[in-house]
Enzyme design. Sequence first.
Site, short mmCIF file in Angstrom:
data_model
loop_
_atom_site.label_atom_id
_atom_site.label_comp_id
_atom_site.label_asym_id
_atom_site.label_seq_id
_atom_site.Cartn_x
_atom_site.Cartn_y
_atom_site.Cartn_z
N GLU A 24 5.69 -3.32 0.56
CA GLU A 24 5.58 -3.16 -0.89
C GLU A 24 4.86 -1.85 -1.12
O GLU A 24 3.63 -1.78 -1.02
CB GLU A 24 4.81 -4.34 -1.49
CG GLU A 24 5.49 -5.70 -1.30
CD GLU A 24 6.71 -5.88 -2.20
OE1 GLU A 24 6.82 -5.17 -3.21
OE2 GLU A 24 7.55 -6.73 -1.86
N CYS A 77 0.73 0.11 -9.18
CA CYS A 77 1.88 0.63 -8.42
C CYS A 77 3.08 0.91 -9.30
O CYS A 77 3.86 1.80 -9.01
CB CYS A 77 2.26 -0.36 -7.31
SG CYS A 77 2.62 -2.01 -7.93
N VAL A 89 0.96 4.70 5.36
CA VAL A 89 0.53 3.56 6.20
C VAL A 89 1.70 2.60 6.41
O VAL A 89 1.79 1.97 7.48
CB VAL A 89 -0.71 2.87 5.58
CG1 VAL A 89 -1.11 1.66 6.39
CG2 VAL A 89 -1.88 3.85 5.47
N GLY A 90 2.60 2.54 5.45
CA GLY A 90 3.80 1.71 5.62
C GLY A 90 4.54 2.08 6.90
O GLY A 90 5.01 1.23 7.65
N GLY A 117 0.84 -1.20 0.00
CA GLY A 117 0.00 0.00 0.00
C GLY A 117 0.86 1.24 0.00
O GLY A 117 2.04 1.19 -0.39
P1 NAD Z 1 -5.51 1.04 0.67
O1 NAD Z 1 -6.15 2.35 0.95
O2 NAD Z 1 -6.36 -0.13 0.31
O3 NAD Z 1 -4.60 0.69 1.94
C1 NAD Z 1 -3.81 -0.48 2.00
C2 NAD Z 1 -4.16 -1.23 3.26
O4 NAD Z 1 -3.78 -0.47 4.39
C3 NAD Z 1 -5.64 -1.54 3.38
O5 NAD Z 1 -5.80 -2.89 3.73
C4 NAD Z 1 -6.10 -0.57 4.45
O6 NAD Z 1 -7.17 -1.07 5.22
C5 NAD Z 1 -4.87 -0.40 5.31
N1 NAD Z 1 -4.84 0.90 6.00
C6 NAD Z 1 -5.22 2.09 5.47
N2 NAD Z 1 -5.01 3.07 6.37
C7 NAD Z 1 -4.50 2.49 7.48
C8 NAD Z 1 -4.07 2.97 8.76
N3 NAD Z 1 -4.12 4.26 9.07
N4 NAD Z 1 -3.59 2.08 9.64
C9 NAD Z 1 -3.49 0.80 9.33
N5 NAD Z 1 -3.89 0.27 8.13
C10 NAD Z 1 -4.39 1.10 7.23
O7 NAD Z 1 -4.48 1.15 -0.52
P2 NAD Z 1 -3.52 2.34 -0.89
O8 NAD Z 1 -2.50 2.54 0.16
O9 NAD Z 1 -4.27 3.50 -1.40
O10 NAD Z 1 -2.82 1.63 -2.15
C11 NAD Z 1 -2.21 2.35 -3.13
C12 NAD Z 1 -0.73 2.47 -2.86
O11 NAD Z 1 -0.16 1.17 -2.78
C13 NAD Z 1 0.02 3.17 -3.95
O12 NAD Z 1 1.02 3.96 -3.39
C14 NAD Z 1 0.66 2.04 -4.73
O13 NAD Z 1 1.79 2.40 -5.46
C15 NAD Z 1 0.95 1.06 -3.64
N6 NAD Z 1 1.00 -0.29 -4.17
C16 NAD Z 1 2.20 -0.95 -4.14
C17 NAD Z 1 2.30 -2.21 -4.69
C18 NAD Z 1 3.59 -2.94 -4.69
O14 NAD Z 1 3.59 -4.11 -5.04
N7 NAD Z 1 4.70 -2.33 -4.30
C19 NAD Z 1 1.17 -2.81 -5.23
C20 NAD Z 1 -0.03 -2.11 -5.22
C21 NAD Z 1 -0.10 -0.86 -4.68
#
Ligand code: NAD
Length: 462
Positions: free
Chosen positions: A216, A250, A198-199, A194
């Site tokens: 990731e 991503c 959040v990471g 994600g």
């Molecule tokens: P998202 O909003 O679905 O969040 C990802 C996860 O984090 C979800 O399961 C969500 O419930 C959880 N989450 C959200 N906020 C949180 C918090 N405050 N505390 C704990 N958990 C929380 O997805 P996103 O982050 O919008 O995804 C898009 C991002 O992910 C982009 O930056 C994209 O580049 C990246 N991404 C990376 C890869 C990869 O393989 N490297 C793949 C897909 C997406």
Amino acid sequence: MREAPHTDLAEIPDAVARLRSAYDSGRTRPLAWRRQQLEGIKAMCTDRAEEFVEALRADFGKPPLEAIAMDVYQGKTEAAGALRNLKKWTRPQRIGPIPLIGRSFVLREPLGVALIISPWNYPIGLLLSPLVGAIAAGNAVMLKPSEVTPHTSAALARFIPDYLDPEAIALVEGGVPETTALLEEHFDHIFYTGNGHVGRVVMEAAAKNLTPVTLELGGKSPCLVDREVDIATTAQRIAWGKFVNAGQTCIAPDYVLVHRDREEELVGALEAVTRGFYGEDPKAAPDYARVVNGRHCERLAKLLESGSPAFGGEVDAEQNYIAPTVLRNVDLDSPIMQEEIFGPILPVLAVEDMDEAIRIVNTRDKPLALYVFTENEAVYEKVLRETSSGGACVNGTLMHIMDARAPFGGVGPSGQGAYHGRYSFETFSHRKTVLKRGFRMDLKFLYPPYSDRKRRIAQRFM
Ligand code: NAD
């Protein structure tokens, strides 16, 4: 809009405790159990393909071909690969003899109970692919799909218990409160896909228990276009990589840095290719996805103000529609050049040469992917040598992710750790080095009391 389904918060600690008992009972260790689960993933992806495709369409209009090829079957392909290689991966790895001491080998042991948190853009593949690695390595697993795609989350919650062992593989639905509750529990590995904000939350929570993490993440993946290129093919590959899943990938090319001499031609070719893909009215095209929700649509609509559309630029907030767009006259300091775009807007910026492009890339965070288009070997070698990115592709976009024999992951702000194929198995395994000694040989000079003679022997042999 469907409301995001969620698990009762009060049930989460018990659900994790049940996984812990299942793991402690040894249930997940036999290869037969692992094989059964991997077969379960394959069967689920095949039997339930239509339901998954429908859920993905309901969530954000993902076209069926993209849903199958790039999402649903991702897990299936990974599971098939793991089944083929499980015996080889789990075999003790012989290192060889150490003269007079013994022989060493490396055992792969499961880590314990893993947590996998996945995002919404490829919500099935990005949940099931790491799950394959976790199962192959013999772990119990808690899954947390994204709440942003509620139909897909509900479909996963419905089918996973039918195909996988519910004692050792559980799923929690929900958003921030549920993920926060999960992060308060103790896991042995956390695999998060994600955004980087959040990471950081995940890594901080993991630090409390010294839990290892795989992150990731994303970033602004640049696309460099040299003067020496086949413009038609370049445009085709860039437009596909950008507009598939409406730019919500991503590793989508985030922005283009093109040699000034080819800028006009490239923009013209991108327009022609995009019209070929989606026709005169992409809103009516069945093969063009929607932006996932109103919040992201609004964010993207604002980013359109960072330049002038060469084509596209239409927004229909009612439908979360943003047309496939190429943006020109974009300043490096403009808002669209600050954060990952994650939508169907492609800024094209002209540069004097590839040295300038490299300098621009290197003033920014290390991206998840980097693309370079050139017919000149020396150019791509220089770009690869002088930049750092999670992965890269020469004369193509996205496709470097497809080779399951190679690791996929980010570097620095675009992530840490890697997976796919054997690398997924390694991510969820501990490598335990074992030295086996016999009773006959011994290095007596290492035992006290020490003497000058023993010291001389030590100096010679060690
Ligand atoms: P998202 O909003 O679905 O969040 C990802 C996860 O984090 C979800 O399961 C969500 O419930 C959880 N989450 C959200 N906020 C949180 C918090 N405050 N505390 C704990 N958990 C929380 O997805 P996103 O982050 O919008 O995804 C898009 C991002 O992910 C982009 O930056 C994209 O580049 C990246 N991404 C990376 C890869 C990869 O393989 N490297 C793949 C897909 C997406």
